[in-house]
Motif scaffolding. Sequence first.
Motif, PDB file in Angstrom:
ATOM      1  N   LEU A  54       0.803  -1.239   0.000  1.00 20.01           N
ATOM      2  CA  LEU A  54       0.000   0.000   0.000  1.00 20.01           C
ATOM      3  C   LEU A  54       0.828   1.278   0.000  1.00 20.01           C
ATOM      4  N   GLY A  55       1.959   1.298  -0.707  1.00 16.20           N
ATOM      5  CA  GLY A  55       2.791   2.489  -0.731  1.00 16.20           C
ATOM      6  C   GLY A  55       2.158   3.625  -1.524  1.00 16.20           C
ATOM      7  N   SER A  56       2.380   4.832  -1.052  1.00 19.73           N
ATOM      8  CA  SER A  56       1.924   5.987  -1.827  1.00 19.73           C
ATOM      9  C   SER A  56       2.609   6.001  -3.185  1.00 19.73           C
ATOM     10  N   SER A  57       3.787   5.388  -3.255  1.00 22.80           N
ATOM     11  CA  SER A  57       4.581   5.382  -4.491  1.00 22.80           C
ATOM     12  C   SER A  57       3.924   4.628  -5.637  1.00 22.80           C
TER      13      SER A  57
ATOM     14  N   ARG B 206      -6.540   5.195  -1.326  1.00 25.90           N
ATOM     15  CA  ARG B 206      -7.047   3.863  -0.926  1.00 25.90           C
ATOM     16  C   ARG B 206      -6.864   3.580   0.562  1.00 25.90           C
ATOM     17  N   TRP B 207      -6.036   4.382   1.243  1.00 25.80           N
ATOM     18  CA  TRP B 207      -5.862   4.182   2.686  1.00 25.80           C
ATOM     19  C   TRP B 207      -7.168   4.420   3.436  1.00 25.80           C
ATOM     20  N   LEU B 208      -8.066   5.213   2.843  1.00 26.81           N
ATOM     21  CA  LEU B 208      -9.383   5.448   3.451  1.00 26.81           C
ATOM     22  C   LEU B 208     -10.104   4.124   3.673  1.00 26.81           C
TER      23      LEU B 208
ATOM     24  N   GLU C 113      12.869  -5.043   4.285  1.00 28.63           N
ATOM     25  CA  GLU C 113      14.169  -4.568   3.796  1.00 28.63           C
ATOM     26  C   GLU C 113      14.331  -3.036   3.859  1.00 28.63           C
ATOM     27  N   MET C 114      13.215  -2.296   3.795  1.00 25.43           N
ATOM     28  CA  MET C 114      13.343  -0.838   3.859  1.00 25.43           C
ATOM     29  C   MET C 114      13.817  -0.371   5.228  1.00 25.43           C
ATOM     30  N   ARG C 115      13.589  -1.219   6.247  1.00 25.32           N
ATOM     31  CA  ARG C 115      13.978  -0.823   7.609  1.00 25.32           C
ATOM     32  C   ARG C 115      15.417  -1.230   7.941  1.00 25.32           C
ATOM     33  N   GLU C 116      16.032  -1.983   7.030  1.00 25.03           N
ATOM     34  CA  GLU C 116      17.405  -2.431   7.292  1.00 25.03           C
ATOM     35  C   GLU C 116      18.384  -1.268   7.111  1.00 25.03           C
TER      36      GLU C 116
ATOM     37  N   ASP D  69      10.056  -4.067   0.147  1.00 23.39           N
ATOM     38  CA  ASP D  69       9.177  -4.417   1.266  1.00 23.39           C
ATOM     39  C   ASP D  69       9.372  -3.381   2.373  1.00 23.39           C
ATOM     40  N   MET D  70       8.355  -2.555   2.552  1.00 19.52           N
ATOM     41  CA  MET D  70       8.505  -1.457   3.526  1.00 19.52           C
ATOM     42  C   MET D  70       8.537  -1.936   4.970  1.00 19.52           C
ATOM     43  N   LEU D  71       8.003  -3.144   5.195  1.00 23.30           N
ATOM     44  CA  LEU D  71       7.991  -3.652   6.575  1.00 23.30           C
ATOM     45  C   LEU D  71       9.237  -4.477   6.870  1.00 23.30           C
TER      46      LEU D  71
ATOM     47  N   THR E 187      15.057  11.608  -3.510  1.00 27.28           N
ATOM     48  CA  THR E 187      13.964  11.157  -2.642  1.00 27.28           C
ATOM     49  C   THR E 187      12.901  12.246  -2.554  1.00 27.28           C
ATOM     50  N   GLU E 188      11.779  11.915  -1.937  1.00 31.13           N
ATOM     51  CA  GLU E 188      10.616  12.775  -1.729  1.00 31.13           C
ATOM     52  C   GLU E 188       9.713  12.787  -2.979  1.00 31.13           C
ATOM     53  N   THR E 189       8.466  12.444  -2.732  1.00 34.28           N
ATOM     54  CA  THR E 189       7.463  12.345  -3.795  1.00 34.28           C
ATOM     55  C   THR E 189       7.431  13.594  -4.682  1.00 34.28           C
ATOM     56  N   MET E 190       7.415  14.766  -4.065  1.00 35.78           N
ATOM     57  CA  MET E 190       7.298  15.996  -4.845  1.00 35.78           C
ATOM     58  C   MET E 190       8.531  16.223  -5.731  1.00 35.78           C
TER      59      MET E 190
ATOM     60  N   VAL F 233      -2.246  17.297  -1.335  1.00 35.46           N
ATOM     61  CA  VAL F 233      -2.376  15.842  -1.148  1.00 35.46           C
ATOM     62  C   VAL F 233      -1.133  15.291  -0.446  1.00 35.46           C
ATOM     63  N   ASN F 234       0.045  15.771  -0.847  1.00 38.18           N
ATOM     64  CA  ASN F 234       1.293  15.236  -0.285  1.00 38.18           C
ATOM     65  C   ASN F 234       1.561  15.716   1.148  1.00 38.18           C
ATOM     66  N   THR F 235       0.882  16.774   1.565  1.00 40.58           N
ATOM     67  CA  THR F 235       1.122  17.270   2.938  1.00 40.58           C
ATOM     68  C   THR F 235      -0.085  16.932   3.833  1.00 40.58           C
TER      69      THR F 235
ATOM     70  N   ARG G 194      16.068   8.366   5.670  1.00 41.73           N
ATOM     71  CA  ARG G 194      14.819   8.440   6.442  1.00 41.73           C
ATOM     72  C   ARG G 194      14.006   7.147   6.303  1.00 41.73           C
ATOM     73  N   HIS G 195      14.565   6.177   5.580  1.00 41.60           N
ATOM     74  CA  HIS G 195      13.933   4.864   5.407  1.00 41.60           C
ATOM     75  C   HIS G 195      12.501   4.986   4.897  1.00 41.60           C
ATOM     76  N   GLU G 196      12.350   5.666   3.783  1.00 46.53           N
ATOM     77  CA  GLU G 196      11.038   5.854   3.161  1.00 46.53           C
ATOM     78  C   GLU G 196      11.126   5.579   1.659  1.00 46.53           C
ATOM     79  N   THR G 197       9.992   5.263   1.094  1.00 46.66           N
ATOM     80  CA  THR G 197       9.827   5.256  -0.358  1.00 46.66           C
ATOM     81  C   THR G 197       8.835   6.369  -0.682  1.00 46.66           C
ATOM     82  N   PRO G 198       8.821   6.928  -1.900  1.00 50.09           N
ATOM     83  CA  PRO G 198       9.607   6.528  -3.062  1.00 50.09           C
ATOM     84  C   PRO G 198      11.009   7.128  -3.072  1.00 50.09           C
ATOM     85  N   ALA G 199      11.840   6.546  -3.962  1.00 47.64           N
ATOM     86  CA  ALA G 199      13.122   7.144  -4.313  1.00 47.64           C
ATOM     87  C   ALA G 199      13.322   6.872  -5.800  1.00 47.64           C
TER      88      ALA G 199
END
Length: 234
Positions: free
Chosen positions: A11-14, A172-174, A38-41, A34-36, A65-68, A102-104, A50-55
């Motif tokens: 369910l990534g925003s990316s 879709r998070w709604l 390998e992304m945390r490694e 996998d955000m839960l 990095t950063e969606t915007m 939307v991004n903020t 900052r251990h986030e996607t997207p990049a």
Amino acid sequence: MEPTLIYGFPLGSSMGLVAALEWLGKPYRLCRVDMLGEMRELSYARINARHETPALVDDQGRILTETMAVASWLEARDADRRISFDLLSHQADRMHQIMAYVNTGFTAAFSPLWAALEMEPPNPTLQSTLREWGRDRIIERHDKLEDMIEETPFLVGDKPTLADAVFIGVARWLDFHAIADRSRWPKLAALRERLEADPAVIYATTLENGESRQGTGSCIGHVPLAEVISRFGK
Ligand SMILES: N[C@@H](CCC(=O)N[C@@H](CS)C(=O)NCC(=O)O)C(=O)O
């Protein structure tokens, strides 16, 4: 070199940026993370501390990095204006305005729900408060977005743009958090229905789920995260 979008599941925003790459129609690669897991490694910090996607690994092998910022990178290369507008047009300004919102505020409204879901060790009192506060905030942010948009097929006019891409990854998070029925916001509900039926969004969602599907052909393939880190990581 083709750019590589590093996108996250579940369910990534990316996911929306994968759809945007399909709409753009230029060659690209993907790296599914996998955000839960390998992304945390520790090693992922070489992509994003900052251990986030997207990049994005850009066409020179540099990481963005950063969606915007990733969306702006795509917009600058969208010479045919498939997913954006002439930079001096009011439509471009509107697209930036909606994407920024939307991004903020819109995306951030979901943070309490994610925090409650992932809280370890559990704290039922705090989790319940976060859910209640987050739910109100999400509804209010939907009310505001519903007011901001017009009765056009997509967020800005007749074609899906980067604003729709940023929106559909989060919208879709709604449903996932069971906040409210989407029909509460008729314009947003119609928009989501249109986007969810879009081949590029179906393609992006299918890949996110770890399945394969025929897209436009612009995606050259997936690259394993370990390879992206070793070749392009800082
Ligand atoms: N400001 C960043 C935020 C990106 C973000 O929050 N990404 C989420 C996934 S949608 C993430 O990676 N969260 C970290 C996690 O799940 O541990 C952006 O706009 O790109």
